[in-house]
Design a protein around this motif. Structure first.
Motif, PDB file in Angstrom:
ATOM      1  N   GLN A  32      -0.526 -77.618  32.065  1.00  0.00           N
ATOM      2  CA  GLN A  32       0.150 -78.710  32.748  1.00  0.00           C
ATOM      3  C   GLN A  32       1.630 -78.806  32.395  1.00  0.00           C
ATOM      4  O   GLN A  32       2.450 -79.086  33.258  1.00  0.00           O
ATOM      5  N   GLU A  33       1.971 -78.568  31.135  1.00  0.00           N
ATOM      6  CA  GLU A  33       3.341 -78.821  30.692  1.00  0.00           C
ATOM      7  C   GLU A  33       4.016 -77.620  30.053  1.00  0.00           C
ATOM      8  O   GLU A  33       5.122 -77.740  29.535  1.00  0.00           O
ATOM      9  N   GLY A  34       3.316 -76.474  30.016  1.00  0.00           N
ATOM     10  CA  GLY A  34       3.945 -75.268  29.497  1.00  0.00           C
ATOM     11  C   GLY A  34       3.982 -75.202  27.986  1.00  0.00           C
ATOM     12  O   GLY A  34       3.394 -76.035  27.295  1.00  0.00           O
ATOM     13  N   LEU A  35       4.696 -74.210  27.478  1.00  0.00           N
ATOM     14  CA  LEU A  35       4.762 -73.992  26.030  1.00  0.00           C
ATOM     15  C   LEU A  35       5.249 -75.222  25.285  1.00  0.00           C
ATOM     16  O   LEU A  35       4.711 -75.575  24.236  1.00  0.00           O
ATOM     17  N   ASP A  36       6.262 -75.888  25.796  1.00  0.00           N
ATOM     18  CA  ASP A  36       6.803 -77.056  25.105  1.00  0.00           C
ATOM     19  C   ASP A  36       5.862 -78.251  25.168  1.00  0.00           C
ATOM     20  O   ASP A  36       5.988 -79.185  24.377  1.00  0.00           O
ATOM     21  N   ALA A 177       5.154 -73.273  45.480  1.00  0.00           N
ATOM     22  CA  ALA A 177       4.694 -74.514  46.112  1.00  0.00           C
ATOM     23  C   ALA A 177       4.804 -75.694  45.155  1.00  0.00           C
ATOM     24  O   ALA A 177       5.056 -76.829  45.573  1.00  0.00           O
ATOM     25  N   ARG A 178       4.645 -75.434  43.849  1.00  0.00           N
ATOM     26  CA  ARG A 178       4.826 -76.500  42.864  1.00  0.00           C
ATOM     27  C   ARG A 178       6.305 -76.786  42.641  1.00  0.00           C
ATOM     28  O   ARG A 178       6.703 -77.943  42.463  1.00  0.00           O
ATOM     29  N   ALA A 179       7.108 -75.737  42.618  1.00  0.00           N
ATOM     30  CA  ALA A 179       8.524 -75.886  42.282  1.00  0.00           C
ATOM     31  C   ALA A 179       9.280 -76.743  43.290  1.00  0.00           C
ATOM     32  O   ALA A 179      10.203 -77.462  42.924  1.00  0.00           O
ATOM     33  N   VAL A 180       8.903 -76.660  44.566  1.00  0.00           N
ATOM     34  CA  VAL A 180       9.639 -77.417  45.584  1.00  0.00           C
ATOM     35  C   VAL A 180       9.207 -78.875  45.650  1.00  0.00           C
ATOM     36  O   VAL A 180       9.796 -79.660  46.402  1.00  0.00           O
TER      37      VAL A 180
ATOM     38  N   THR B 119      10.710 -71.151  38.362  1.00  0.00           N
ATOM     39  CA  THR B 119       9.520 -71.685  39.035  1.00  0.00           C
ATOM     40  C   THR B 119       8.790 -72.690  38.145  1.00  0.00           C
ATOM     41  O   THR B 119       8.532 -73.814  38.567  1.00  0.00           O
ATOM     42  N   SER B 120       8.490 -72.301  36.915  1.00  0.00           N
ATOM     43  CA  SER B 120       7.738 -73.194  36.033  1.00  0.00           C
ATOM     44  C   SER B 120       8.546 -74.434  35.668  1.00  0.00           C
ATOM     45  O   SER B 120       8.011 -75.544  35.644  1.00  0.00           O
ATOM     46  N   ASP B 121       9.815 -74.236  35.379  1.00  0.00           N
ATOM     47  CA  ASP B 121      10.668 -75.375  35.016  1.00  0.00           C
ATOM     48  C   ASP B 121      10.723 -76.393  36.145  1.00  0.00           C
ATOM     49  O   ASP B 121      10.585 -77.595  35.910  1.00  0.00           O
ATOM     50  N   ALA B 122      10.943 -75.921  37.362  1.00  0.00           N
ATOM     51  CA  ALA B 122      11.054 -76.844  38.500  1.00  0.00           C
ATOM     52  C   ALA B 122       9.719 -77.546  38.753  1.00  0.00           C
ATOM     53  O   ALA B 122       9.694 -78.728  39.089  1.00  0.00           O
ATOM     54  N   ALA B 123       8.615 -76.834  38.555  1.00  0.00           N
ATOM     55  CA  ALA B 123       7.301 -77.435  38.779  1.00  0.00           C
ATOM     56  C   ALA B 123       7.084 -78.637  37.870  1.00  0.00           C
ATOM     57  O   ALA B 123       6.406 -79.587  38.238  1.00  0.00           O
ATOM     58  N   ARG B 124       7.680 -78.613  36.670  1.00  0.00           N
ATOM     59  CA  ARG B 124       7.485 -79.691  35.689  1.00  0.00           C
ATOM     60  C   ARG B 124       8.632 -80.688  35.677  1.00  0.00           C
ATOM     61  O   ARG B 124       8.591 -81.666  34.936  1.00  0.00           O
ATOM     62  N   ALA B 125       9.680 -80.414  36.446  1.00  0.00           N
ATOM     63  CA  ALA B 125      10.862 -81.280  36.439  1.00  0.00           C
ATOM     64  C   ALA B 125      10.642 -82.491  37.343  1.00  0.00           C
ATOM     65  O   ALA B 125       9.627 -82.600  38.027  1.00  0.00           O
ATOM     66  N   GLY B 126      11.607 -83.378  37.361  1.00  0.00           N
ATOM     67  CA  GLY B 126      11.523 -84.574  38.192  1.00  0.00           C
ATOM     68  C   GLY B 126      11.841 -84.271  39.646  1.00  0.00           C
ATOM     69  O   GLY B 126      12.248 -83.158  39.988  1.00  0.00           O
ATOM     70  N   PRO B 127      11.638 -85.278  40.507  1.00  0.00           N
ATOM     71  CA  PRO B 127      11.840 -85.122  41.951  1.00  0.00           C
ATOM     72  C   PRO B 127      13.252 -84.666  42.314  1.00  0.00           C
ATOM     73  O   PRO B 127      13.424 -83.921  43.284  1.00  0.00           O
ATOM     74  N   ALA B 128      14.257 -85.102  41.552  1.00  0.00           N
ATOM     75  CA  ALA B 128      15.642 -84.760  41.896  1.00  0.00           C
ATOM     76  C   ALA B 128      15.851 -83.249  41.830  1.00  0.00           C
ATOM     77  O   ALA B 128      16.375 -82.632  42.763  1.00  0.00           O
TER      78      ALA B 128
END
Lengths: 209, 209
Positions: A32-36, A177-180, B119-128
């Motif tokens: 869900q949240e990756g390595l960190d 699809a998750r990134a966008v 990809t992974s970073d954006a998937a976990r980032a906020g809507p902005a």
DNA sequence: TGTACATCAGTGAACGCGCGTTCACTGATGTAC
DNA sequence: TGTACATCAGTGAACGCGCGTTCACTGATGTAC
């Protein structure tokens, strides 16, 4: 008596149960949240323990992450492949694409394929994690082609190449699809990716189909 | 005199130059090490400044990351597309696949496409950040189909779908090839992904080709 | 079975570290007259 | 052109925070006799 001792005793049983809870919570956080997201404090609290006790179970955070990655992928690989036999190679790719590239998989990362969740993390991690990631991807590729191990030798290379491209497209579709973020574009990516995955074709450009 | 003031004066020019250095160093860090790699202390040191002055240029870290993402993608998109016209849609996909899915792109993330890196970073980032990522992906998709804007209306939907799947496969191939670390598997992924990307096909399963 | 000692999973305080952000200050640049 | 004051990009110390890891300690479990 000897039998009971061989089973481990109360203390060993409790330790094994605690380790299983730690691993399960780490695996969910990892996806869900990756390595960190695998913070020792958080993982131990999830497992109803305090953080100090962590080092009785794992050498360090790195060891936990590796074990959690293997754990998570063994689980999702088994669920993904299912038991249904497939009539043909295209039918298999079509079925696997349908079960992987879809909104439910995208929207529930804690239960989802860690390969799609960790592409960026693994790219920036050390050789040890990358080796584990590569080994797990290889197991997945082997599981995809396994039912066609009887196919002629000449076809094996093509199946392997198509499985590779299939995984790149499947992982890429879900990750993108998750990134966008949620919305029409995300759904479009899944639909297009799913269709293309069922029709993957890795013939070299020199030989037109 | 009025002209010189309109150009900004010495102070404004220096500030603009400092901002450009901050943005360039943030963009490289972002592509190479992800969101967490954009540490304000590090970025400012790269730009030959001290960290305290950062807030004269950007509201906060979030604003920097957004600006760096736009900056990085404008750069790579222009370099990727090039100027050569393509004879046909398949020829365009083949050329773009060759220029994207290859070892040099994989091995130089600081100059590479941020879509594949994040990809992974954006998937976990906020809507902005996700909105920015989505907008940049959309610009890239539009750049891919742009030369065929004259095609019949009926073909436009197919081109768009194929561009979507093409991007999912391209991003997925490079991201996966990085995640497994250097080695034969990584090279195999790129080769298979490159071939499949040139032959992407998003016809729905109901209509066999 | 009962007692004395050993083990070790788990506790909770403490550590050093890097992070994003704030803030009083400096000094070169810009402005007013 | 010369002088006095205002602006503000950039400095560097400080803050609170969460992190991974260490460590002295506790107390239930296990072992020896």
């Amino acid at each position: 008596m000897a039998d009971i001792r061989a089973q481990g005793g109360v203390r060993a049983e409790r330790k094994a149960a605690a380790r299983a809870r730690i691993l399960a919570s780490a695996a969910a956080r990892l996806r869900q949240e990756g390595l960190d997201g695998v913070a020792i404090n958080t993982v131990m609290r999830d497992a109803q323990l305090t953080h100090g006790g962590f080092y009785a179970h794992f050498k360090d955070k790195q060891a936990l992450v590796q074990a959690a990655l293997v754990h998570a992928l063994a689980d999702t690989r088994r669920r993904w492949m299912g038991r249904a036999p497939d009539a043909s190679w295209p039918a298999r790719l079509e079925r696997l694409a349908r079960r992987y590239i879809n909104p439910a998989h995208r929207d529930h990362p804690a239960d989802a394929c860690a390969l799609a969740a960790l592409t960026s993390d693994a790219a920036r991690a050390g050789p040890a994690l990358q080796a584990t990631y590569a080994a797990e991807l290889t197991k997945t590729l082997e599981a995809i082609v396994a039912p066609f191990a009887e196919a002629p030798e000449a076809d094996q290379a093509r199946l392997w190449d198509e499985a590779l491209a299939f995984m790149a497209l499947s992982v890429g579709s879900v990750a993108l699809a998750r990134a966008v973020g949620p919305g029409a574009l995300s759904d479009q990516i899944l639909r297009a990716g799913r269709r293309a995955a069922a029709r993957i074709n890795t013939a070299p450009k020199e030989s037109p189909r």
